[in-house]
Each structure stands twice: as structure tokens, then as C-alpha cells.
Motif scaffolding. Sequence first.
Motif, PDB file in Angstrom:
ATOM      1  N   ARG A 203       8.661 -25.509  24.256  1.00  0.00           N
ATOM      2  CA  ARG A 203       7.551 -24.567  24.121  1.00  0.00           C
ATOM      3  C   ARG A 203       7.937 -23.363  23.253  1.00  0.00           C
ATOM      4  O   ARG A 203       7.243 -22.341  23.269  1.00  0.00           O
ATOM      5  CB  ARG A 203       7.132 -24.074  25.504  1.00  0.00           C
ATOM      6  CG  ARG A 203       6.716 -25.183  26.467  1.00  0.00           C
ATOM      7  CD  ARG A 203       5.393 -25.781  26.092  1.00  0.00           C
ATOM      8  NE  ARG A 203       4.298 -24.929  26.528  1.00  0.00           N
ATOM      9  CZ  ARG A 203       3.033 -25.081  26.146  1.00  0.00           C
ATOM     10  NH1 ARG A 203       2.746 -26.031  25.277  1.00  0.00           N
ATOM     11  NH2 ARG A 203       2.095 -24.290  26.593  1.00  0.00           N
ATOM     12  N   ALA A 206       5.253 -21.740  21.121  1.00  0.00           N
ATOM     13  CA  ALA A 206       4.283 -21.004  21.939  1.00  0.00           C
ATOM     14  C   ALA A 206       4.860 -19.679  22.406  1.00  0.00           C
ATOM     15  O   ALA A 206       4.153 -18.660  22.467  1.00  0.00           O
ATOM     16  CB  ALA A 206       3.860 -21.854  23.141  1.00  0.00           C
ATOM     17  N   PHE A 222      -2.589 -21.441  21.062  1.00  0.00           N
ATOM     18  CA  PHE A 222      -1.847 -21.481  22.320  1.00  0.00           C
ATOM     19  C   PHE A 222      -2.620 -20.726  23.396  1.00  0.00           C
ATOM     20  O   PHE A 222      -3.100 -19.619  23.155  1.00  0.00           O
ATOM     21  CB  PHE A 222      -0.466 -20.859  22.158  1.00  0.00           C
ATOM     22  CG  PHE A 222       0.391 -21.559  21.140  1.00  0.00           C
ATOM     23  CD1 PHE A 222       0.920 -22.814  21.389  1.00  0.00           C
ATOM     24  CD2 PHE A 222       0.659 -20.958  19.921  1.00  0.00           C
ATOM     25  CE1 PHE A 222       1.718 -23.457  20.452  1.00  0.00           C
ATOM     26  CE2 PHE A 222       1.454 -21.584  18.978  1.00  0.00           C
ATOM     27  CZ  PHE A 222       1.980 -22.848  19.243  1.00  0.00           C
ATOM     28  N   LEU A 227       0.179 -20.676  29.616  1.00  0.00           N
ATOM     29  CA  LEU A 227       1.615 -20.578  29.357  1.00  0.00           C
ATOM     30  C   LEU A 227       2.269 -19.573  30.298  1.00  0.00           C
ATOM     31  O   LEU A 227       3.376 -19.805  30.790  1.00  0.00           O
ATOM     32  CB  LEU A 227       1.855 -20.168  27.904  1.00  0.00           C
ATOM     33  CG  LEU A 227       3.325 -20.036  27.484  1.00  0.00           C
ATOM     34  CD1 LEU A 227       4.064 -21.360  27.657  1.00  0.00           C
ATOM     35  CD2 LEU A 227       3.421 -19.561  26.032  1.00  0.00           C
ATOM     36  N   GLU A 230       2.850 -21.178  33.622  1.00  0.00           N
ATOM     37  CA  GLU A 230       3.978 -22.103  33.550  1.00  0.00           C
ATOM     38  C   GLU A 230       5.300 -21.352  33.546  1.00  0.00           C
ATOM     39  O   GLU A 230       6.272 -21.765  34.198  1.00  0.00           O
ATOM     40  CB  GLU A 230       3.847 -22.966  32.298  1.00  0.00           C
ATOM     41  CG  GLU A 230       2.653 -23.920  32.338  1.00  0.00           C
ATOM     42  CD  GLU A 230       2.452 -24.648  31.017  1.00  0.00           C
ATOM     43  OE1 GLU A 230       3.145 -24.285  30.036  1.00  0.00           O
ATOM     44  OE2 GLU A 230       1.618 -25.561  30.968  1.00  0.00           O
TER      45      GLU A 230
END
Length: 325
Positions: A203, A206, A222, A227, A230
Amino acid sequence: MSAALVVLSVSVGAVPIPPGDVLAVVAHHLLGTTAVPDPITDQIVWDIRLPRALLGVLVGGSLAVAGTALQAMVRNPLADPYVLGVSSGASLAAVAVLLSGVAVGGAPVQIAAFLGALAALLAVSLLAGARGTLPPLRLVLAGVALSYALSGTTSYLIFASDDPQAAQSVLFWLLGSLGPARWESLGVPAAALVLGCGWLLARAPALDAMVLGDEPAATLGFAAGRLRRELLVVSSLVTGVVVAVSGGIGFVGLMIPHLVRLLTGPTHARLLPLATVVGAGYLVAVDVVARTVNAPVEVPLGVVTSVLGAPVFLWLLRSRMRADR
């Protein structure tokens, strides 16, 4: 560099062992082709010091990874598991389980530490949030306040324990130690580090976009909100596992990513691997200092990292405040 520090760490101790003998013991166990110097040296190296040094590699690398993830999430170089209260949440949950008689590093301790870290990070996000954003200064202040509250609760649990010996052991562990390291305790931290760092590397683009802000990240395709959720889980998992096996070790996740960023720049594809390696080597070196500076008494790792990390934190805070003017 980290490999050389591991050999140095294994060599140094109450019984000094030449680096050549350390390598001979490792070669004997891994390749079976080299005779060990003697059974006592073999036991010291293979059963005691090498697992401890390797745990230092895993803990240092994991804290650096978690700090990198949190700094990207909140776009603030002052963020790390210790400052944001994540380590304190993990420590509180782990101590509650440890005082019930569960061994350090056991699955119940690791699960409790992960849930405690996740709960603390969620609480800090809620306390600092404003209209769906996470203002950097408010996040740091909320993290420090929550960290004090959680640390106070942890101290109360230790003070109120009916078993003074267990409370003393937990208190020493809480300050950070690699002493309980055994080969069987390395598997879960290694898996958490590999999975966490692997996911973050996947990632990396991102994360680079997220550092620019939520709107630029969205423009680049993105989803910043997803995100960030996560990252909450990944950083909590890595931090919780580390706290479960080594106690609370502060400032590693703050110092290492920032210092490495000065060398590599903000690109996470380069930052993450190097931060992991430098964090691993740094904590192994700190463990050598902790074992030798007041020998034969061992100084808790958290004491050494705090002495080294506090001036760096103040310097970063002052630089940040100047930048915000």
C-alpha cells in the motif's frame, strides 16, 4: 549492520564469548558441520542470548513499522505507538491478563494486547476527531492524555495485586525487557512483522498519497477513510504483539521513521524497509547498553529508549510548532 549487531549482542555479557565462537555455534545448529566450542557456550549462545537478540530485531523493526504507519495515517512526525497511547492501551490489557497468571508472550496476552492497542487508538481518534478529520496537534495531545490515564490504571492494577512477587515481575516487564525471549516466543512477532510490513509495502503508493491529505489522496484514486481504518488494525496488531512479548518500549516508533525519512525522503517504498532494518539494529544496540551500563544489574529497555528518545521528541515538537506558525 543488523547482523553484526546481533553477533555483538550475543558476544557481550557476564560471560564474554568471541564472535568466532558465536558463529561456530550458529553454524553447528543450522548446518550441522561445525563443532561447538563447548556445551556451556552452546547453551549460552543458542538457548539464551541468540533468541534475545533476534527478539530485539523483531521488536525494533515492528515498532519502527508501526510508527511509520501511524505517522502516515495522521500526517504527523510526532506520532508513534507510545505517544498516541497505543502502547499504553496494549500494556493495560496485557497486565490485566498477566496478573491472572498467564505467561509473557502467551496467546491470551497477545490477543489482549492487540485489543487494548486497537481500543486505545480508536479512543484517541474519537477524542481528537473534528468533522471527520484528525488535526495533528489535537491527536498528539489526546494521545498523551489518554496514555497518562491508561498508565495510571495499569499502575493501580499492579499496586492492588495480591501477589507482590508477580506484581514486581510485571512491573519490570512493563518497563521493557527482552529477558523472557525463547525460540518459541519468536514465531508470532515474526509473522506480525512480515505481514504488517508486507501489507504496508503493498500500500506504499496509497501511503504516499495519504501524507498529502485526504482530498489529494481521493483525487489520486485512494479512499483515505478506508485506508485509515486498515492502518488502525495493522498498527494495533503489530504494536499489541510487540507489547505482549517485550513490554512497553517508547520512542522507537517516533525516532527511527523520522531519522530514516531524512535519508530516504517520504517515499514509503524506500522508507519502510530501511526503517525496519534501522529499528531492528537500534533496539539490539540499546539492549546491549541496557545489559552492560550497570552490570550485573539490567536496566529496563524502556528507560534507555526514553532517555535517548525524549530529546528527539522535544526537538520534533519544537520544529513542528515553528512550522505551524
